[in-house]
Scaffold this active site. Structure first.
Site, PDB file in Angstrom:
ATOM      1  N   SER A  19       0.836  -1.202   0.000  1.00 58.49           N
ATOM      2  CA  SER A  19       0.000   0.000   0.000  1.00 58.49           C
ATOM      3  C   SER A  19       0.867   1.246   0.000  1.00 58.49           C
ATOM      4  O   SER A  19       2.036   1.216   0.377  1.00 58.49           O
ATOM      5  CB  SER A  19      -0.949   0.011   1.200  1.00 58.49           C
ATOM      6  OG  SER A  19      -0.226   0.159   2.395  1.00 58.49           O
ATOM      7  N   ASP A  20       0.253   2.324  -0.425  1.00 62.50           N
ATOM      8  CA  ASP A  20       0.913   3.625  -0.400  1.00 62.50           C
ATOM      9  C   ASP A  20      -0.169   4.683  -0.262  1.00 62.50           C
ATOM     10  O   ASP A  20      -1.304   4.479  -0.689  1.00 62.50           O
ATOM     11  CB  ASP A  20       1.724   3.856  -1.666  1.00 62.50           C
ATOM     12  CG  ASP A  20       2.926   4.757  -1.443  1.00 62.50           C
ATOM     13  OD1 ASP A  20       3.019   5.358  -0.351  1.00 62.50           O
ATOM     14  OD2 ASP A  20       3.760   4.857  -2.339  1.00 62.50           O
ATOM     15  N   THR A  21       0.186   5.794   0.348  1.00 66.79           N
ATOM     16  CA  THR A  21      -0.784   6.845   0.641  1.00 66.79           C
ATOM     17  C   THR A  21      -0.204   8.197   0.261  1.00 66.79           C
ATOM     18  O   THR A  21       0.985   8.448   0.476  1.00 66.79           O
ATOM     19  CB  THR A  21      -1.160   6.834   2.135  1.00 66.79           C
ATOM     20  OG1 THR A  21      -1.752   5.569   2.457  1.00 66.79           O
ATOM     21  CG2 THR A  21      -2.138   7.928   2.478  1.00 66.79           C
ATOM     22  N   GLY A  56      -3.673   3.620  -2.028  1.00 72.03           N
ATOM     23  CA  GLY A  56      -3.744   2.546  -3.007  1.00 72.03           C
ATOM     24  C   GLY A  56      -3.319   1.254  -2.341  1.00 72.03           C
ATOM     25  O   GLY A  56      -2.350   1.236  -1.577  1.00 72.03           O
TER      26      GLY A  56
END
Length: 78
Positions: A19-21, A56
């Site tokens: 995940s990444d934000t 994501g």
């Protein structure tokens, strides 16, 4: 997805979650602050305003790939 795919190469039988934000405000992506002064500037900008937090997520298990995004709206009080 790119991060999860890289890890899944060595973990085929495992569930891999990547995940990444990012944070956006006023059509600008806010990067990580470079120092305390920059962090204060960013938090002051968000003070009493609403910004978007976009995450994501990619999930891989064997040959199954699932990816999605989640958008949250966050309002800082003064």
């Amino acid at each position: 997805m790119r991060k999860a795919k890289e890890i899944s190469k060595d973990h085929y039988d495992d569930i891999v979650i990547g995940s990444d934000t990012i944070v956006t405000y006023d059509n600008e992506v806010l990067e990580k602050p470079i120092d305390e002064k920059d962090a204060y500037r960013m938090l002051s900008m968000l003070n009493n305003n609403t910004h978007r937090v976009i995450s994501g997520v990619a999930i891989i298990y064997r040959d199954i790939e699932i990816k999605f995004i989640e958008v949250s709206y966050v309002t800082f009080n003064e």
